[in-house]
Design an enzyme around this catalytic site. Sequence first.
Site, PDB file in Angstrom:
ATOM      1  N   SER A   1      -9.133   1.834   2.841  1.00 37.40           N
ATOM      2  CA  SER A   1      -8.451   2.557   1.825  1.00 37.40           C
ATOM      3  C   SER A   1      -7.293   1.812   1.336  1.00 37.40           C
ATOM      4  O   SER A   1      -6.366   2.178   0.234  1.00 37.40           O
ATOM      5  CB  SER A   1      -7.593   3.723   3.007  1.00 37.40           C
ATOM      6  OG  SER A   1      -6.798   3.047   3.903  1.00 37.40           O
TER       7      SER A   1
ATOM      8  N   LYS B   1       0.901  -1.176  -0.041  1.00 38.77           N
ATOM      9  CA  LYS B   1       0.047  -0.241   0.174  1.00 38.77           C
ATOM     10  C   LYS B   1       0.899   1.425   0.043  1.00 38.77           C
ATOM     11  O   LYS B   1       1.887   1.351   0.699  1.00 38.77           O
ATOM     12  CB  LYS B   1      -0.816  -0.055   1.280  1.00 38.77           C
ATOM     13  CG  LYS B   1      -2.118   1.090   1.541  1.00 38.77           C
ATOM     14  CD  LYS B   1      -2.839   1.046   2.689  1.00 38.77           C
ATOM     15  CE  LYS B   1      -3.860   1.762   2.808  1.00 38.77           C
ATOM     16  NZ  LYS B   1      -4.449   1.647   4.016  1.00 38.77           N
TER      17      LYS B   1
ATOM     18  N   SER C   1     -10.228  -0.709   6.626  1.00 36.19           N
ATOM     19  CA  SER C   1      -9.438  -0.609   5.258  1.00 36.19           C
ATOM     20  C   SER C   1      -8.555  -1.862   4.954  1.00 36.19           C
ATOM     21  O   SER C   1      -8.123  -1.726   3.644  1.00 36.19           O
ATOM     22  CB  SER C   1      -8.374   0.507   5.587  1.00 36.19           C
ATOM     23  OG  SER C   1      -9.259   1.726   5.891  1.00 36.19           O
TER      24      SER C   1
END
Length: 498
Positions: free
Chosen positions: A172, A97, A196
């Site tokens: 996210s 990420k 997330s």
Amino acid sequence: MQIYSACGAITAPQKHKVTLQPAERECIPTPVTCVEVVEAYVERVREVNPLINALVKDRFEEALQEARQVDKLLSEGPDDDSLEEKFPLLGVPITVKEAFSLHGMPNTSGLVSRRNVIATSDAPVVSRLKQAGAIPLGVTNCSELCMWFESSNKVYGRTNNPYDLQRIAGGSSGGEGSVLAAACSVIGVGSDIGGSIRMPAFFNGVFGHKPTTGVVPNDGQFPIAQGARTSLLCTGPMCRYAEDLEPMLRVMAGSGVNKLKLDEKVSLGKIKFHCMDHDGGSIFVSPVDKEILQAQKKVVEHLKGELGVQVQPVAIHKMKYSFQIWSAMMSCKDSDGQEAQLFTDLLGDHGKPVWPLWELMKWLVGMSSHTLPAIALGLTEKLVKLNPAGNAKLVSMAKSLQEEMEALLGPDGVLLYPSHPTVAPRHHSPICTPFNFAYTAIFNVLGLPVTQCPLGLSSEGLPLGIQLVAASYNDHLTLAVARYLEKAFGGWVLPGQV
């Protein structure tokens, strides 16, 4: 649209070779070099990423060089056992990420003011994975400042769901969910402060695990949690195959893994299963889709029929206030009296705080460098602090709920709970249902380990799934159940197969 798998998960390395398994795992593994493995994934990313926009910056040249070093080590190295012990993830392609520091890669978290920020070091979890032999292919997209469940920002644009490009990939860690579902990576690094990891894993039909709070380090990501948020944020693994969660978790946790019970053998027939179909009817959250409820019911029936266990329905009244509890906890001080940084300050990133009302006016005429969800959060964050007495009551409710949940689950309990009220929504539609993340967020407040497990596809060809929840430090239970349900319900489904 069809997206075909380039290759599946990689087994433990063998001397002179790395073994590649097909997605179906029905064939005998074919010996290949690590360079061939990395090249296959690079080709896959180049084929698919223009459609899904999940990998936002690659390091393919570096990855291929590292693969050559792995092949050299395998050709010259010691016996298999010592290599596997020292490098448990040797030659495995991974993605990270973008909110995490990966040396030489951007670290913007989707914030335009950070578009020139390049990481000069690795986050601890990234460093541990690299030391274990993993080879990062690049970094993946996230929502602006990691605070929305659609991965879209003004730096990299929008990530699409590989099962339907008109659907969200979640957030996210949406880039991770999408890149894994599209078979562009083997395993990935995500973070989770309100779901997330688990929402993208659910929307993209892969596995995601939120560990027990405090086991895996969160350092090296932007933004870093402050105040009470430090007890909500978790870093964890994401992957297509349930069996890959545990070895990845062991590496990411480092010495913290000693707090878990991953070496303990799990007898599925002795687990005390509980199920809850919905949160009790929150006025802020959508009702749970019929197909999600049906999928959960099939799990219950399977556990009863095949394992001979009882699955006890429960109704936990306080779950109805999941969103309010999470919001109150996000804004309160920690035990040392430190407050969380305001979102408007984070948007300014060490500059002047953003004025959300002014940004909204700019957004209406296409001049804002921020996304609408980020602006909306900036507008509403101060509202939570307008009722300190109400917040105190919610914080007290959170503590009471944690005690109730720990007592219910005990040392051998697992709760079945929906991962989200709906399947992957269409792009932009979450702005109309902004609080649906409460189904995952409440477990960040409680600090419990949770594994999101895929359960096939809906009638529209979109992933279904379920959350598996255990008491603190009982991650081994949810991981074991996830492995079992993968075999029973098929786990990850190749996009375009139905």
